[in-house]
Design a protein around this motif. Structure first.
Motif, PDB file in Angstrom:
ATOM      1  N   LEU A 120       0.834  -1.207   0.000  1.00 28.81           N
ATOM      2  CA  LEU A 120       0.000   0.000   0.000  1.00 28.81           C
ATOM      3  C   LEU A 120       0.872   1.261   0.000  1.00 28.81           C
ATOM      4  CD1 LEU A 120      -2.766  -0.770   2.668  1.00 28.81           C
ATOM      5  CD2 LEU A 120      -2.994  -0.835   0.182  1.00 28.81           C
ATOM      6  N   LYS A 121       0.412   2.285  -0.697  1.00 32.99           N
ATOM      7  CA  LYS A 121       1.107   3.582  -0.643  1.00 32.99           C
ATOM      8  C   LYS A 121       0.481   4.375   0.507  1.00 32.99           C
ATOM      9  CE  LYS A 121       3.589   3.134  -4.487  1.00 32.99           C
ATOM     10  NZ  LYS A 121       4.751   2.292  -4.140  1.00 32.99           N
ATOM     11  N   THR A 122       0.895   4.073   1.703  1.00 30.75           N
ATOM     12  CA  THR A 122       0.269   4.702   2.870  1.00 30.75           C
ATOM     13  C   THR A 122       0.725   6.147   3.013  1.00 30.75           C
ATOM     14  OG1 THR A 122       2.075   3.996   4.272  1.00 30.75           O
ATOM     15  CG2 THR A 122       0.175   2.522   4.153  1.00 30.75           C
ATOM     16  N   LEU A 123       0.027   6.859   3.891  1.00 34.79           N
ATOM     17  CA  LEU A 123       0.381   8.256   4.131  1.00 34.79           C
ATOM     18  C   LEU A 123       1.793   8.360   4.712  1.00 34.79           C
ATOM     19  CD1 LEU A 123      -1.066  10.916   3.721  1.00 34.79           C
ATOM     20  CD2 LEU A 123      -1.814  10.833   6.100  1.00 34.79           C
ATOM     21  N   PHE A 124       2.177   7.386   5.526  1.00 33.53           N
ATOM     22  CA  PHE A 124       3.533   7.366   6.093  1.00 33.53           C
ATOM     23  C   PHE A 124       4.559   7.461   4.963  1.00 33.53           C
ATOM     24  CE2 PHE A 124       7.303   4.901   7.226  1.00 33.53           C
ATOM     25  CZ  PHE A 124       7.669   5.458   8.432  1.00 33.53           C
ATOM     26  N   LEU A 125       4.348   6.682   3.933  1.00 31.42           N
ATOM     27  CA  LEU A 125       5.266   6.659   2.793  1.00 31.42           C
ATOM     28  C   LEU A 125       5.127   7.937   1.964  1.00 31.42           C
ATOM     29  CD1 LEU A 125       7.078   5.263   0.689  1.00 31.42           C
ATOM     30  CD2 LEU A 125       5.052   4.106  -0.164  1.00 31.42           C
ATOM     31  N   ARG A 126       3.892   8.354   1.755  1.00 28.40           N
ATOM     32  CA  ARG A 126       3.676   9.528   0.887  1.00 28.40           C
ATOM     33  C   ARG A 126       4.233  10.796   1.521  1.00 28.40           C
ATOM     34  NH1 ARG A 126      -2.103   9.872   0.186  1.00 28.40           N
ATOM     35  NH2 ARG A 126      -2.451   7.995   1.408  1.00 28.40           N
ATOM     36  N   ASP A 127       4.144  10.900   2.861  1.00 24.18           N
ATOM     37  CA  ASP A 127       4.714  12.071   3.555  1.00 24.18           C
ATOM     38  C   ASP A 127       6.211  12.176   3.273  1.00 24.18           C
ATOM     39  OD1 ASP A 127       2.275  12.554   4.656  1.00 24.18           O
ATOM     40  OD2 ASP A 127       2.825  12.037   6.718  1.00 24.18           O
ATOM     41  N   ALA A 128       6.899  11.035   3.458  1.00 22.78           N
ATOM     42  CA  ALA A 128       8.350  11.024   3.258  1.00 22.78           C
ATOM     43  C   ALA A 128       8.672  11.314   1.796  1.00 22.78           C
ATOM     44  CB  ALA A 128       8.906   9.664   3.675  1.00 22.78           C
ATOM     45  N   ASP A 129       7.864  10.728   0.912  1.00 23.38           N
ATOM     46  CA  ASP A 129       8.132  10.894  -0.512  1.00 23.38           C
ATOM     47  C   ASP A 129       7.985  12.348  -0.948  1.00 23.38           C
ATOM     48  OD1 ASP A 129       8.741   9.629  -3.066  1.00 23.38           O
ATOM     49  OD2 ASP A 129       6.749  10.378  -3.627  1.00 23.38           O
ATOM     50  N   ALA A 130       6.966  13.026  -0.412  1.00 23.47           N
ATOM     51  CA  ALA A 130       6.733  14.429  -0.808  1.00 23.47           C
ATOM     52  C   ALA A 130       7.945  15.282  -0.442  1.00 23.47           C
ATOM     53  CB  ALA A 130       5.479  14.954  -0.105  1.00 23.47           C
ATOM     54  N   ILE A 131       8.498  15.038   0.738  1.00 26.90           N
ATOM     55  CA  ILE A 131       9.660  15.827   1.177  1.00 26.90           C
ATOM     56  C   ILE A 131      10.882  15.481   0.322  1.00 26.90           C
ATOM     57  CG2 ILE A 131      11.267  16.175   3.102  1.00 26.90           C
ATOM     58  CD1 ILE A 131       8.859  15.951   4.990  1.00 26.90           C
ATOM     59  N   ALA A 132      11.095  14.178   0.106  1.00 23.69           N
ATOM     60  CA  ALA A 132      12.261  13.755  -0.685  1.00 23.69           C
ATOM     61  C   ALA A 132      12.191  14.329  -2.094  1.00 23.69           C
ATOM     62  CB  ALA A 132      12.317  12.229  -0.735  1.00 23.69           C
ATOM     63  N   GLU A 133      11.005  14.288  -2.676  1.00 24.21           N
ATOM     64  CA  GLU A 133      10.833  14.793  -4.040  1.00 24.21           C
ATOM     65  C   GLU A 133      11.135  16.294  -4.088  1.00 24.21           C
ATOM     66  OE1 GLU A 133       6.897  14.250  -5.569  1.00 24.21           O
ATOM     67  OE2 GLU A 133       7.639  14.123  -7.627  1.00 24.21           O
ATOM     68  N   ALA A 134      10.631  17.025  -3.082  1.00 28.23           N
ATOM     69  CA  ALA A 134      10.865  18.470  -3.045  1.00 28.23           C
ATOM     70  C   ALA A 134      12.359  18.767  -2.909  1.00 28.23           C
ATOM     71  CB  ALA A 134      10.095  19.093  -1.881  1.00 28.23           C
ATOM     72  N   ILE A 135      13.037  17.978  -2.091  1.00 25.79           N
ATOM     73  CA  ILE A 135      14.473  18.207  -1.880  1.00 25.79           C
ATOM     74  C   ILE A 135      15.237  17.957  -3.176  1.00 25.79           C
ATOM     75  CG2 ILE A 135      16.528  17.204  -0.769  1.00 25.79           C
ATOM     76  CD1 ILE A 135      14.783  16.844   1.769  1.00 25.79           C
ATOM     77  N   ILE A 136      14.928  16.871  -3.829  1.00 29.05           N
ATOM     78  CA  ILE A 136      15.672  16.527  -5.046  1.00 29.05           C
ATOM     79  C   ILE A 136      15.338  17.511  -6.170  1.00 29.05           C
ATOM     80  CG2 ILE A 136      15.906  14.742  -6.850  1.00 29.05           C
ATOM     81  CD1 ILE A 136      17.446  14.147  -4.246  1.00 29.05           C
ATOM     82  N   ALA A 137      14.113  18.019  -6.182  1.00 34.08           N
ATOM     83  CA  ALA A 137      13.717  18.929  -7.265  1.00 34.08           C
ATOM     84  C   ALA A 137      14.144  20.357  -6.987  1.00 34.08           C
ATOM     85  CB  ALA A 137      12.203  18.877  -7.443  1.00 34.08           C
ATOM     86  N   ALA A 138      14.551  20.653  -5.747  1.00 33.94           N
ATOM     87  CA  ALA A 138      14.521  22.045  -5.297  1.00 33.94           C
ATOM     88  C   ALA A 138      15.711  22.953  -5.491  1.00 33.94           C
ATOM     89  CB  ALA A 138      14.184  22.057  -3.811  1.00 33.94           C
ATOM     90  N   PRO A 139      16.957  22.515  -5.538  1.00 35.32           N
ATOM     91  CA  PRO A 139      18.055  23.425  -5.222  1.00 35.32           C
ATOM     92  C   PRO A 139      17.941  24.831  -5.795  1.00 35.32           C
ATOM     93  CG  PRO A 139      18.921  21.281  -5.750  1.00 35.32           C
ATOM     94  CD  PRO A 139      17.430  21.226  -5.971  1.00 35.32           C
ATOM     95  N   ALA A 140      17.703  24.929  -7.093  1.00 34.49           N
ATOM     96  CA  ALA A 140      17.690  26.258  -7.679  1.00 34.49           C
ATOM     97  C   ALA A 140      16.475  27.037  -7.195  1.00 34.49           C
ATOM     98  CB  ALA A 140      17.661  26.143  -9.188  1.00 34.49           C
ATOM     99  N   ALA A 141      15.328  26.371  -7.181  1.00 36.27           N
ATOM    100  CA  ALA A 141      14.091  27.043  -6.777  1.00 36.27           C
ATOM    101  C   ALA A 141      14.207  27.572  -5.357  1.00 36.27           C
ATOM    102  CB  ALA A 141      12.939  26.068  -6.875  1.00 36.27           C
ATOM    103  N   GLN A 142      14.873  26.790  -4.518  1.00 32.96           N
ATOM    104  CA  GLN A 142      14.964  27.210  -3.118  1.00 32.96           C
ATOM    105  C   GLN A 142      15.735  28.512  -2.984  1.00 32.96           C
ATOM    106  OE1 GLN A 142      16.765  24.427  -0.407  1.00 32.96           O
ATOM    107  NE2 GLN A 142      17.173  26.109   0.979  1.00 32.96           N
ATOM    108  N   ALA A 143      16.848  28.618  -3.690  1.00 33.12           N
ATOM    109  CA  ALA A 143      17.651  29.833  -3.574  1.00 33.12           C
ATOM    110  C   ALA A 143      16.829  31.052  -3.984  1.00 33.12           C
ATOM    111  CB  ALA A 143      18.893  29.709  -4.431  1.00 33.12           C
TER     112      ALA A 143
END
Ligand SMILES: Cc1cc2nc3c(=O)[nH]c(=O)nc-3n(C[C@H](O)[C@H](O)[C@H](O)COP(=O)(O)OP(=O)(O)OC[C@H]3O[C@@H](n4cnc5c(N)ncnc54)[C@H](O)[C@@H]3O)c2cc1C
Length: 659
Positions: A609-632
């Protein structure tokens, strides 16, 4: 220790390497593999990196999980024939089945593993992640306490880490707060008892931490110890003071019998309800069981609110939400009652018709009666959670007899299981519907008064008591301990006071129930509340204005409600600063965000199952990997509007060796 190699790349600090931190790391590894992004992660935990405090591997085996092994995994997907690695690996049940220790291998998917065993599984998951990091990713494991995270004007964070040997400062582009259960200042919640204990050094008050982490060995054999709370941690205290003192339980024809070890104290415990948390029904559900709602959906609740109070009205838990929850529970309960009395075919017919009646908003009384049930048959949660309310007992023996008979009846219900037993199957619905409840109440979904009074002070405790119980073996052990005279439950509406050189436990509902104790243990798991939190990190984040408390805004004449929780945005759960802006690069998940997002006391995903526990972690990981330039870019915008404290690092304290 550092694994892998990233060279220059995105720097991430994960604070807290229990299940949530590990899950974020796993998803970062998967996203890094997919994108080829270079990333260096600092994995920090003050207790045990890769297991965390709750699941630390060194704890005794009598501390057990209360989730069955078959419903637990830390991998985001099942095994796929390849090696265990980020993204794919065994569930806890599969891992246990392959374990060389025959006691662990025998637990099975419906059994409960020791917490330390889950800790060892987590450590193995963590080890597998580190062994198979994608090219360009590295992880440094650091055992240390993060005391401050400061945001610099360039958008990077300085992370101050104190360890046994030294203090160091690390720099990160992203920081993830996965700090789990808080440590609460006991003086803030039990001021009088705390003062009394300070004035009388022969007394001991143990509070503000999980029972497994308290110095219970300071309680002597034969000493009378009071215990506040009859929930899950109560059982941790009991087992430490009995099995941990050499006692054991023996099977007899009449049930379990306690065989003393000689080192046991006398335990006197109490709570508001006087009811030890009831046992969980024997699991009959597959790990990937998905509940299909009969009537309780977020859309229906909102439509009901629109009809009754208008679309602009804030949701009220009792008026708009609870009737649908009750109907959902009753549907399961009544269907199984019909099966008990009339058999499977009539019960299926009843379920079909009952669902239709609910769907059409028709009164269901006549239907119930036509299937031989009382027209107002319902599973009364309040009555189950407060079975002694309004009752008085002539003496402690009278209450003891009532309690033992209630515990025995509960065990009989639990044995009927989570699919077949009318009561336990219906109560299990409370677990199945958590995501719908979240949809309605999260992010300030309720009016502030209803949030506090109906949800936090009524539904949340009742829900925890009735749906989060221990395996039924714990109730059997409690009965044995009560019968052996080792444990006394003082009675309903238990009072814990101080008199002369003692703590005093009493119950106004049980005539003559008054016991003096020389030690008092608070066995309630501390709830997150930033105002009472002892953590220097959260105090600093609040003081610097990088974080703020979540306040349910006032609406329609209701005053705002300050919740004590850490304020975050919707996914990817960025921390919100004092001025109300999301701080780019700073994320929080799990317990600290409990009051914004309900029910974070989860330490695992579920196989299949794609539980919320997994989806929470995934959302953060995805944002981190996608983010560097946007964050600055976002930081420039943020700092232009709201000056944020510049990095204030004491470089004299820096020593750069990790453990
Ligand atoms: C006694 C007990 C029993 C439980 N049993 C179950 C169960 O059977 N099943 C279940 O699903 N849930 C259970 N829970 C709920 C528990 O919340 C989750 O299982 C899970 O541990 C949550 O994971 P987490 O990573 O968010 O928090 P944790 O496991 O608490 O991990 C957070 C980590 O952060 C570390 N940390 C905190 N602050 C800092 C800092 N400033 N610097 C460095 N490190 C820091 C802590 O040391 C800790 O190791 C239990 C909880 C308790 C207290």
């Amino acid at each position: 220790m550092t694994s892998g190699s990233a060279g220059s790349g995105t720097r991430v600090a994960i604070i807290g390497m229990g299940p949530r931190g590990i899950s974020v790391l796993e998803r970062i590894a998967v996203h890094a593999a997919d994108t080829g992004r270079r990333v260096h992660v600092l994995a920090i935990d003050r207790t045990e990196v890769g297991a965390g405090r709750v699941w630390r591997t060194g704890q005794p085996d009598w501390f057990a999980m209360n989730t069955v092994a078959g419903q637990v995994t830390m991998y985001s997907a099942d095994r796929d024939g390849g090696p265990d690695r980020p993204g794919h690996g065994p569930s806890l049940a599969e891992w246990l089945a392959e374990h060389p220790d025959p006691r662990l291998a025998a637990i099975g998917p419906d059994g409960y593993a020791p917490r330390a065993a889950y800790g060892r599984y987590l450590r193995e998951v963590y080890g597998n992640l580190l062994d198979r990091l994608p090219a360009g990713m590295s992880v440094e494991s650091v055992t240390g306490h993060v005391e401050a995270v400061r945001l610099g004007t360039d958008g990077t964070f300085s992370v101050e880490i104190a360890s046994a040997a030294h203090t160091r400062t690390a720099w990160a582009d992203h920081v993830v707060l996965a700090t789990g259960h808080p440590l609460i200042d006991p003086a803030a919640t039990m001021r009088d008892l705390e003062r009394h204990a300070t004035r009388h050094p022969q007394l001991r008050l143990l509070a503000g931490d999980s029972a497994a982490d308290m110095p219970l060995d300071s309680i002597g054999p034969g000493e009378t110890v009071g215990v506040i709370g009859l929930g899950l941690s109560f059982y941790d205290v009991l087992l430490t003071l009995t099995v941990g003192r050499g006692g054991r339980f023996e099977e007899t024809e009449r049930g379990l019998r306690h065989v003393p070890g000689g080192g046991e104290p006398r335990v006197v415990a109490g709570s508001r309800s006087g009811l030890p948390i009831p046992a969980r029904g024997v699991n009959q559900k597959a790990s990937n069981h998905v509940h299909s709602a009969v009537v309780f959906t977020a859309d229906r609740v909102r439509a009901h609110r629109d009809e009754t109070d208008g679309a602009d009205a804030p949701l009220n838990f009792r008026r708009h939400v609870m009737p649908f929850i009750q109907a959902e529970i009753d549907h399961r309960y009544l269907t199984l009652l019909v099966r008990d009395t009339l058999g499977p075919a009539p019960s299926e017919r009843f379920a079909e018709l009952h669902a239709q009646y609910l769907e059409n908003g028709q009164p269901t009384g006549p239907l119930r009666r036509s299937f031989g049930l009382p027209g107002d048959a319902t599973l009364d949660l309040e009555a189950l959670a407060r079975p002694f309310a309004g009752r008085t007992f002539t003496d402690p023996q009278h209450f003891r007899a009532a309690l033992l008979s209630l515990l025995r009846a509960d065990i009989a219900e639990a044995k009927r299981g989570t699919l077949n037993g009318p009561i336990k199957a219906a109560l299990d619905v409370l677990r199945d519907i958590r995501n719908t409840v979240r949809d309605l109440v999260d992010f300030g979904g309720l009016d502030p008064a209803s949030r506090r009074d109906d949800f936090e002070n009524w539904y949340v405790p009742i829900n925890a008591l009735l749906s989060a119980g221990p395996p039924l073996e714990r109730s059997e052990q409690l009965i044995a301990l009560i019968e052996a005279g080792v444990v006394t439950v003082i009675g309903p509406r238990a009072r814990f006071t101080a008199a002369r050189q003692r703590f005093v436990l009493s119950s106004p509902d049980v005539f003559g129930a008054r016991v003096e104790a020389t030690a008092l243990v608070d066995a309630r798991i501390p709830q997150p509340n930033l105002r009472y939190d002892r953590s220097p990190l959260y105090r600093q984040l609040l003081a610097d204005g990088i974080a703020r408390e979540f306040v349910v805004p006032g609406v329609g004449g209701h005053a705002p409600y300050p919740t004590g929780g850490l304020d975050v945005t919707r996914a990817p759960y960025r921390v919100i600063d004092r001025s109300g802006r999301a701080v780019p690069g700073l994320y929080a998940l799990g317990l600290p965000t409990e009051h914004v997002r309900w029910f974070n006391q989860i330490g695992n995903g579920r196989p299949g199952l794609k539980t919320l526990f997994l989806r929470d972690a995934d959302a953060i990981a995805e944002a981190i990997i996608a983010a560097p330039a946007a964050q600055a870019a976002a930081v420039k915008e943020l700092t232009a509007v709201t000056p944020i404290a510049t990095a204030d690092v004491d470089t004299d304290r820096v020593a750069a060796t990790a453990h």
